[in-house]
Write a protein that holds these residues in place. Structure first.
Motif, short mmCIF file in Angstrom:
data_model
loop_
_atom_site.label_atom_id
_atom_site.label_comp_id
_atom_site.label_asym_id
_atom_site.label_seq_id
_atom_site.Cartn_x
_atom_site.Cartn_y
_atom_site.Cartn_z
N ASP A 118 0.84 -1.19 0.00
CA ASP A 118 0.00 0.00 0.00
C ASP A 118 0.88 1.26 0.00
N THR A 119 1.91 1.24 0.85
CA THR A 119 2.83 2.37 0.92
C THR A 119 3.58 2.54 -0.39
N ALA A 120 3.97 1.41 -1.00
CA ALA A 120 4.68 1.49 -2.29
C ALA A 120 3.81 2.20 -3.32
N MET A 121 2.52 1.88 -3.32
CA MET A 121 1.61 2.51 -4.28
C MET A 121 1.52 4.02 -4.03
N LYS A 122 1.40 4.40 -2.77
CA LYS A 122 1.38 5.83 -2.43
C LYS A 122 2.68 6.51 -2.87
N LEU A 123 3.79 5.80 -2.68
CA LEU A 123 5.08 6.42 -3.00
C LEU A 123 5.29 6.56 -4.50
N VAL A 124 4.70 5.66 -5.28
CA VAL A 124 4.77 5.82 -6.74
C VAL A 124 4.11 7.15 -7.12
N TRP A 125 2.98 7.41 -6.48
CA TRP A 125 2.28 8.67 -6.78
C TRP A 125 3.08 9.87 -6.25
N TYR A 126 3.54 9.76 -5.05
CA TYR A 126 4.32 10.85 -4.40
C TYR A 126 5.58 11.15 -5.22
N TYR A 127 6.24 10.07 -5.64
CA TYR A 127 7.47 10.21 -6.42
C TYR A 127 7.21 10.93 -7.73
N HIS A 128 6.17 10.52 -8.45
CA HIS A 128 5.93 11.13 -9.75
C HIS A 128 5.43 12.57 -9.60
N ASN A 129 4.73 12.86 -8.54
CA ASN A 129 4.41 14.27 -8.26
C ASN A 129 5.70 15.04 -8.00
N ALA A 130 6.60 14.40 -7.26
CA ALA A 130 7.86 15.07 -6.88
C ALA A 130 8.71 15.39 -8.10
N ILE A 131 8.75 14.49 -9.06
CA ILE A 131 9.64 14.73 -10.21
C ILE A 131 8.93 15.43 -11.37
N GLY A 132 7.73 15.93 -11.10
CA GLY A 132 7.04 16.73 -12.12
C GLY A 132 6.39 15.90 -13.22
N LYS A 133 6.02 14.66 -12.89
CA LYS A 133 5.28 13.84 -13.86
C LYS A 133 3.97 13.36 -13.24
N PRO A 134 3.10 14.30 -12.88
CA PRO A 134 1.90 13.94 -12.10
C PRO A 134 0.91 13.05 -12.85
N GLU A 135 1.10 12.91 -14.16
CA GLU A 135 0.19 12.02 -14.92
C GLU A 135 0.54 10.55 -14.73
N LYS A 136 1.78 10.30 -14.31
CA LYS A 136 2.30 8.91 -14.31
C LYS A 136 1.87 8.18 -13.05
N LYS A 137 0.62 7.69 -13.03
CA LYS A 137 0.06 7.19 -11.78
C LYS A 137 -0.45 5.75 -11.84
N LYS A 138 -0.61 5.21 -13.05
CA LYS A 138 -1.19 3.86 -13.13
C LYS A 138 -0.14 2.81 -12.74
N ILE A 139 -0.62 1.75 -12.12
CA ILE A 139 0.30 0.70 -11.67
C ILE A 139 -0.13 -0.63 -12.29
N ILE A 140 0.84 -1.29 -12.88
CA ILE A 140 0.56 -2.57 -13.55
C ILE A 140 0.84 -3.71 -12.58
N ALA A 141 -0.13 -4.62 -12.48
CA ALA A 141 0.08 -5.86 -11.72
C ALA A 141 -0.34 -7.02 -12.61
N ARG A 142 0.04 -8.22 -12.21
CA ARG A 142 -0.18 -9.37 -13.09
C ARG A 142 -1.38 -10.22 -12.66
N GLU A 143 -1.93 -10.93 -13.62
CA GLU A 143 -2.95 -11.93 -13.30
C GLU A 143 -2.34 -12.89 -12.28
N ARG A 144 -3.13 -13.37 -11.35
CA ARG A 144 -2.72 -14.33 -10.32
C ARG A 144 -1.73 -13.78 -9.30
N ALA A 145 -1.44 -12.46 -9.36
CA ALA A 145 -0.53 -11.89 -8.37
C ALA A 145 -1.18 -11.92 -6.99
#
Ligand code: PMP
Length: 456
Positions: A121-148
């Motif tokens: 959960d924290t990793a997902m928040k940090l992906v968003w926080y990170y991309h906001n931080a580096i000026g790429k606020p659009e980059k928010k979708k996260i890919i996961a796999r079937e059966r994960a």
């Protein structure tokens, strides 16, 4: 009079169990475990079971490691609680952070929590926080796999690609994308090599990123060896090809090491076994041998640099729990990592894993077994209705569930996952003689299952 023991009746009356059918539980009653010793646990009737799953893939040092008990007791006496907010920190938590970072290649800083799900959960928040931080606020979708399997919080449950974690819960949330599972036995075309299958999965990943728009895709999360989805080691060249795609489109990679981390695959991390260079790593379970609830999200230096600057801009890193870096689990985790080194647990895993894999794969000849697979001290046996066509048994036949129930009658705890796949994940300290005992008991369960299937 109730058919259940008094203790069982109290359990049914008051307690909702995780991943359990509550109506069936009222009928069967709970399976009450009372104590543990080495690789064994004992039920409330005193019956002994070899724990072939290390509990939930976590009791890597078995069930009676005195040094972990002593570490917890010492810490409880010295400082039973303190937090890590606003610049304060328990001393033992500093030691643990240093040790974790020293043992995890390519990682710069660690963020503690209490469970695998919280780390994901924290990793997902940090992906968003990170991309906001580096000026790429659009980059928010996260890919996961079937059966994960990534856990069950709203975010982690959304990344989990198994229906039982999402059905009825209105999950997944948006911003989650799904890509194919690297399950060669189940998903490869007839005659398709592991390499060709891996290329196909990488091409599909690239197509997904392009279809969504690379500027909107922030990260992918992957278990090095998929656990609860079926114990699925990646096919040859898979991570090499996946990582090349992610790099091309500037998509972060989160390695979910909750099962693989701390020795399970024969290296300290699954990322080392499969040459994965993640931007973040989640870890839990084996970090404390399961003795205390603690998890760790590790981030690489570039990710940390962005988090650091963003937090400074915003005034603070606005994330953390009451129990983040809790001194008691921290002390137990620190002792666990010391034991991994002082007892050369990895050396033991490497010495015994070839036997484990050989004995496991010997079952591939059995008429009920479609595939036996694994790496290190994790493995699975997939039961099928027809070996040649790989046709699965009807879910309603409950063949896998019958097999693990039979194993339990023979004094062996295993787990059925992903339909009719039987998982093996014994404590890392298991001896050769105990492995022999485990597979002998499983052989008897498989023989019972053959009789059961013949009567279907
Ligand atoms: N990730 C993986 C790979 C897991 O196997 C698990 C638990 N089985 C989790 C995350 C979630 O961990 P927890 O149950 O501690 O929340």
């Amino acid at each position: 009079m109730s058919k259940h023991s008094e203790l069982a009746s109290r359990d049914i009356a008051n307690h909702m169990h995780p991943f359990t059918n509550p109506v069936k539980l009222e009928e069967t009653g709970p399976f009450v475990i009372s104590r543990g010793e080495g690789v064994y646990v004992y039920d409330d009737q005193g019956r002994q079971y070899l724990e072939g799953m290390a509990g939930l893939w976590c009791a890597n040092l078995g069930f009676s490691e005195q040094r972990l008990v002593d570490a917890a007791q010492r810490q409880l006496q010295r400082l039973p609680y303190y937090h890590s907010f606003t610049g304060k920190v328990p001393d033992v938590t500093i030691e643990l952070a240093e040790k974790v970072i020293a043992m995890a290649p390519g990682m710069s800083h660690v963020i503690f929590a209490s469970s695998g799900s919280e780390s994901v959960d924290t990793a997902m928040k940090l992906v968003w926080y990170y991309h906001n931080a580096i000026g790429k606020p659009e980059k928010k979708k996260i890919i996961a796999r079937e059966r994960a399997y990534h856990g069950v919080t709203i975010a982690a449950g959304s990344l989990t690609g198994l229906a039982y974690a999402t059905s009825g819960f209105d999950l997944p949330i948006d911003r989650v994308l799904r890509t194919g599972c690297p399950h060669h036995y189940r998903d490869a075309e007839p005659g398709e090599s592991e390499e060709a299958f891996a290329s196909r999965r990488a091409t599909e990943l690239e197509q997904l990123i392009l279809a969504e728009g690379p500027e909107t895709v922030g990260a992918m999360i992957a278990e090095p060896v998929m656990g609860a989805g079926g114990v699925i080691p990646p096919p040859a060249t898979y991570f090499e090809k996946i990582q090349a795609v992610l790099k091309k489109y500037d998509v972060l990679l989160i390695a979910d090491e909750v099962i693989c981390g701390w020795g399970r695959t024969g290296q300290m991390f699954g990322s080392q076994t499969y040459a994965i260079a993640p931007d973040m790593m989640t870890s839990a379970k084996g970090l404390s041998g399961g003795y205390q609830p603690i998890s760790a999200l590790l981030v690489s230096a570039p990710v940390y640099a962005a988090l650091r600057e963003q937090s400074d801009r915003l005034g603070a890193f606005g994330h953390g729990f009451t129990y983040t870096g809790h001194p008691v689990p921290a002390a137990v985790a620190l002792e666990t990592l010391k034991i991994l080194e002082s007892d050369d647990v990895l050396g033991h895993v490497r010495a015994i894993a070839p036997k484990f894999q050989r004995d496991l794969r010997a079952f591939a000849e059995h008429p009920l077994v479609g595939e036996a697979r694994g790496v290190g001290l994790i493995g699975a046996i997939e039961l099928v209705a027809d070996k040649a066509s790989r046709a699965p048994h009807a879910a309603s036949a409950g063949v896998g569930a019958f097999c693990v129930a039979a194993a339990q009658r023979h004094g062996l705890i295993l787990r059925v996952i992903a339909g009719n796949t039987v998982a093996f994940c014994p404590p890392l300290i298991i001896s050769a003689a105990e492995l022999d005992e485990m597979f002998a008991k499983f052989a008897r369960a498989l023989a019972d299952t053959e009789t059961y299937v013949a009567g279907l």
